[in-house]
Design a protein around this motif. Structure first.
Motif, short mmCIF file in Angstrom:
data_model
loop_
_atom_site.label_atom_id
_atom_site.label_comp_id
_atom_site.label_asym_id
_atom_site.label_seq_id
_atom_site.Cartn_x
_atom_site.Cartn_y
_atom_site.Cartn_z
N SER A 63 0.82 -1.21 0.00
CA SER A 63 0.00 0.00 0.00
C SER A 63 0.85 1.26 0.00
O SER A 63 0.32 2.36 -0.10
CB SER A 63 -0.96 0.01 1.19
N PRO A 66 2.31 4.45 -4.72
CA PRO A 66 1.29 5.38 -5.21
C PRO A 66 0.59 4.86 -6.46
O PRO A 66 1.11 4.00 -7.18
CB PRO A 66 2.09 6.64 -5.53
N THR A 95 -1.72 9.33 -1.50
CA THR A 95 -1.59 7.93 -1.11
C THR A 95 -1.20 7.84 0.35
O THR A 95 -0.35 8.57 0.81
CB THR A 95 -0.51 7.25 -1.98
#
Length: 131
Positions: A63, A66, A95
């Motif tokens: 995660s 981006p 992000t």
């Protein structure tokens, strides 16, 4: 030094870095410090496309990639964001890595980690009792 040899979750190991140096080309870095590479040729490709990699800056967490780099890694975009930046809309948020398991994770009221007590159940709840 030992961490770079044995732990894959803290960036790339020495063997992975050697492979990227030998078989890949540095493409760019994102704002979080992750480095991106693309294979020099399609010799180890199963679908005829050049392989693409990321070396995470710090803990390896997907995660932390981006959206624009994620699209490039998965061959959604042909050009990396360093050459052809992704158009950002005014409503898009930055992000944010997954915070689960960290001190910054969301903890609701009554959570043990937050030190509170859970609110009493309202009148529409009846506890299950085995009979």
């Amino acid at each position: 030094m030992l961490k770079a040899i044995f732990t894959w979750w803290n960036g790339a190991t020495i063997g992975a870095r050697f492979t990227f140096w030998r078989r890949g080309v540095f493409v760019g870095k994102d704002d979080l410090g992750n480095s991106y590479y693309q294979a020099k040729d399609t010799s180890d490709s199963y679908d005829g496309r050049k392989r693409r990699w990321v070396i995470y800056n710090g803990y390896a967490e997907a995660s932390k990639v981006p959206a624009e780099w994620h699209g490039w890694l998965h061959h959604t975009f042909d050009q990396p964001p360093t050459i052809e930046p992704l158009l950002r809309r005014s409503w898009e948020k930055d992000t944010q890595p997954n915070l689960t398991g960290t001190v910054h994770a969301w903890r609701p009221k009554g959570s043990i980690a937050r030190g509170g007590e859970r609110q009493k159940a309202s009148g529409d709840y009846e506890a299950w009792r085995p009979e």
